[in-house]
Design an enzyme around this catalytic site. Structure first.
Site, PDB file in Angstrom:
ATOM      1  N   THR A  31       0.602  -1.271   0.210  1.00 47.24           N
ATOM      2  CA  THR A  31      -0.172   0.109  -0.298  1.00 47.24           C
ATOM      3  C   THR A  31       0.932   1.329  -0.125  1.00 47.24           C
ATOM      4  OG1 THR A  31      -0.328   0.293   2.314  1.00 47.24           O
ATOM      5  CG2 THR A  31      -1.217  -1.077   1.575  1.00 47.24           C
ATOM      6  N   ASP A  54      -4.312   5.862   2.244  1.00 48.72           N
ATOM      7  CA  ASP A  54      -3.924   6.876   3.237  1.00 48.72           C
ATOM      8  C   ASP A  54      -3.858   6.152   4.651  1.00 48.72           C
ATOM      9  OD1 ASP A  54      -3.730   9.142   5.125  1.00 48.72           O
ATOM     10  OD2 ASP A  54      -4.642  10.213   3.443  1.00 48.72           O
ATOM     11  N   SER A 132       9.903   1.102  14.544  1.00 47.16           N
ATOM     12  CA  SER A 132      10.316   2.333  15.435  1.00 47.16           C
ATOM     13  C   SER A 132      11.149   3.156  14.665  1.00 47.16           C
ATOM     14  CB  SER A 132      10.052   2.580  17.003  1.00 47.16           C
ATOM     15  OG  SER A 132      10.575   2.784  17.731  1.00 47.16           O
ATOM     16  N   TYR A 146       9.939  14.302  16.303  1.00 44.80           N
ATOM     17  CA  TYR A 146      10.115  12.696  15.447  1.00 44.80           C
ATOM     18  C   TYR A 146       9.899  11.621  17.116  1.00 44.80           C
ATOM     19  CZ  TYR A 146      11.489   9.080  13.228  1.00 44.80           C
ATOM     20  OH  TYR A 146      11.931   8.066  12.455  1.00 44.80           O
ATOM     21  N   LYS A 150       7.529   7.967  17.879  1.00 43.78           N
ATOM     22  CA  LYS A 150       8.264   6.930  18.288  1.00 43.78           C
ATOM     23  C   LYS A 150       7.822   6.091  19.630  1.00 43.78           C
ATOM     24  CE  LYS A 150       9.274   6.737  13.619  1.00 43.78           C
ATOM     25  NZ  LYS A 150       8.241   5.625  13.482  1.00 43.78           N
TER      26      LYS A 150
END
Length: 282
Positions: A31, A54, A132, A146, A150
């Site tokens: 995907t 999406d 991760s 960011y 994670k």
């Protein structure tokens, strides 16, 4: 033969892992937001189903799972790979930048996982592999927002591991270090437009270093892809799988740092417990 559902499969780790899985005879529901990029990359194959997705769109996620089940009979491995980075100090990141990052890296992962889980629970089997980062174990200046996404992936993965193990579904979070992919390119890494001079010696240094590190990272993406495909067959897989010498070094350093904190502050930390005599009377 397994059936994979891979998000972010048009490039980077996702495309490499999809290709290896296909070459090994597995089925792949690959995907991406633009599914034509997948067939451009991987070609037309009987064991490949390219689906537009999406990851923030719950209806599309359910449709991708439905299409995969109808074509291949089930979903055995979910690889939550879609995501991108944000470079800049925490204060420099705008609300819009933060929200966009969380929509993909955290809420997108949740959306796809929720779409797949009814099928895996019905099968009483399955594997969920959440990508991760080294930044999911320890945060660093310049990548704070960011890293926070994670950290969220790590927490969700640990909880899912506990919740799904009795159902025959294994969940692992995979923590790659710096690999020679396009992660530091503009296609995968956003840079905060605001820059504050007070952060020049911290986040600012990381901004400059990122461009020089790009495409000279120590990790080999082909070896990583092979590891993930092999790991999907592991018996009793661990909840956390660090990958790369830099990730191992970061984990060891954090363990040492935490051990020093506990050693120095243990007496303060435990001072909030009830006294033994008081606890008996409460």
């Amino acid at each position: 033969m397994k059936t994979w559902l891979i998000t972010g499969a048009s490039r980077g780790f996702g495309a490499r892992i999809a290709q290896l899985a296909l070459e090994g005879g597995d089925n792949v529901v690959a995907t991406a937001r633009n599914a034509t990029l997948i067939t451009d990359k991987l070609g037309e194959r009987s064991n490949l189903l390219a689906v537009p997705l999406d990851v923030t769109n719950a209806d599309q996620a359910r449709q991708a799972v439905k299409a995969g089940v109808e074509r291949f009979g089930g979903i055995n491995v979910l690889l939550n790979n879609a995501g991108f980075g944000l470079l800049g100090a925490v204060e420099e990141a705008s609300a819009e930048e933060v929200e966009r990052l969380y929509r993909t890296n955290v809420f997108g992962l949740l959306t796809v996982t929720r779409a797949v889980l009814p099928q895996m629970r019905k099968q009483k089997s399955g594997r969920i592999l959440n990508i991760s980062s080294i930044g999911g174990y320890r945060a660093a200046a310049g990548f704070g927002v960011y890293c926070s996404t994670k950290f969220a992936v790590e927490g969700l993965s640990e909880a899912l591991h506990a919740e799904l193990a009795p159902l025959g579904i294994h969940v692992s979070v995979i923590e790659p270090g710096y690999f020679r992919t396009d992660f530091l390119d503009s296609s995968s890494l956003s840079i905060s437009t605001v820059r504050i001079s007070d952060y020049d010696q911290t986040a600012g240094v990381v901004r400059e270093r990122a461009s020089s590190l790009n495409h000279s990272q120590p990790g080999d993406p082909e070896k990583f892809a092979k590891l993930v495909v092999e790991f999907s067959n592991a018996v009793d897989p661990p909840v956390r799988m660090p990958v790369g010498s830099d990730t191992i070094a970061a984990i060891v350093a954090k363990h040492d740092s935490d051990a020093r904190i506990i050693s120095k502050w243990r007496h303060v930390s435990i001072s909030t417990d009830f006294d033994a005599s008081s606890a008996e009377t409460v």
